[in-house]
Enzyme design. Structure first.
Site, PDB file in Angstrom:
ATOM      1  CB  SER A   1      -0.881   0.004   1.256  1.00 11.98           C
ATOM      2  OG  SER A   1      -1.493   1.260   1.459  1.00 11.98           O
TER       3      SER A   1
ATOM      4  CE1 TYR B   1      -3.614  -1.969   5.403  1.00 15.24           C
ATOM      5  CE2 TYR B   1      -3.122   0.300   4.802  1.00 15.24           C
ATOM      6  CZ  TYR B   1      -3.475  -0.988   4.441  1.00 15.24           C
ATOM      7  OH  TYR B   1      -3.668  -1.303   3.118  1.00 15.24           O
TER       8      TYR B   1
END
Length: 254
Positions: free
Chosen positions: A149, A162
């Site tokens: 990501s 995350y």
């Protein structure tokens, strides 16, 4: 020029929706035989039907990659069914956002289990077969594509754990790349920005509201955009390795 994937076998995790589903369809269109791994059996069967209708060969694997033995069994069954493994797309992931203060620790544990440990389990199980494919496969090269990501590059408020899992995926991928690239196993990192997938819906309602505000008016990427990137990576000639690809919506600033 892109090279087709005829005669090769790909295993895609998190294949029941979003980027995983898109990648599986795209790889099958390029001629790869595809093994689909995820927890939702009905979704996998629906996707398998699409691939078969297009003339492709496919195997469905109901798997929770956070369980090491299940991850290993997915690789084992793929090789037993099709005789080889040339491509692994490590796509399974969850995104559970929010402040660190007073956060539900179970959400942190889930992200570490799926985003990091699940990826590691699949990578470890697949590597011997990828190395073998690079030696004697039809293309004499093999690929591991790890889906990370933009959060693996840039830490942001509310993304703490995350961020941590995706930074770890990037570090692991680069270290492994250096280890196996001389043997023609290419390790690639794909870092999407905001994509229209189910990831946002995994969050608590109050976090979903914040995310909706953050991305209001933005034309997000579609899963197919990332699938195109994955296909580009794995169809390069043997002497070309795409180590890292960051893909953001045009309107996304960070």
């Amino acid at each position: 020029m892109p090279e087709r994937l005829d005669g090769t076998v790909a295993l895609v995790t998190g294949a029941s929706s979003g980027i995983g589903e898109g990648a599986a369809l795209a790889l099958a269109e390029q001629g790869a035989t595809v093994a689909l791994a995820a927890r939702r059996a009905e979704r996998l069967e629906a996707l398998a039907s699409k691939i078969r209708e297009g003339g492709g060969s496919v195997l469905t694997l109901t798997v929770d990659v956070t369980e090491e033995e299940q991850a290993r069994e997915a690789v084992k069954r793929t090789v037993a069914e099709f005789g080889r493994l040339d491509t692994l797309v490590n796509n399974a992931g969850v995104m559970l956002l929010g402040p660190v203060v007073d956060a539900p620790v179970r959400e942190w544990e889930r992200m570490v289990q799926v985003n990091l440990l699940g990826l590691l389990y699949c990578a470890h199980a697949a590597l011997p077969h990828l190395l073998s494919a690079a030696e004697d496969g039809p293309r004499r090269v093999a690929d591991m594509v790890n889906v990370s990501s933009v959060a693996g590059r840039r830490a942001r408020r509310g993304f703490g754990v995350y961020n941590a899992t995706k930074h770890a995926v990037g570090a692991f991928s680069e270290s492994l790349r250096q280890e196996v690239t001389g043997r023609h196993v290419r390790v690639s990192l794909v870092e999407p920005g905001a994509v229209e997938t189910e990831l946002f819906g995994h969050n608590r309602p109050e976090i979903q509201d914040l995310l909706s505000e953050r991305y209001v008016g933005m034309e997000r990427l579609q899963a197919g955009d990332i699938a195109d990137a994955i296909t580009y990576i794995v169809t390069r000639p043997r002497h070309v390795a795409i180590n890292e690809m960051l893909i953001r919506p045009t309107e996304q600033e960070a």
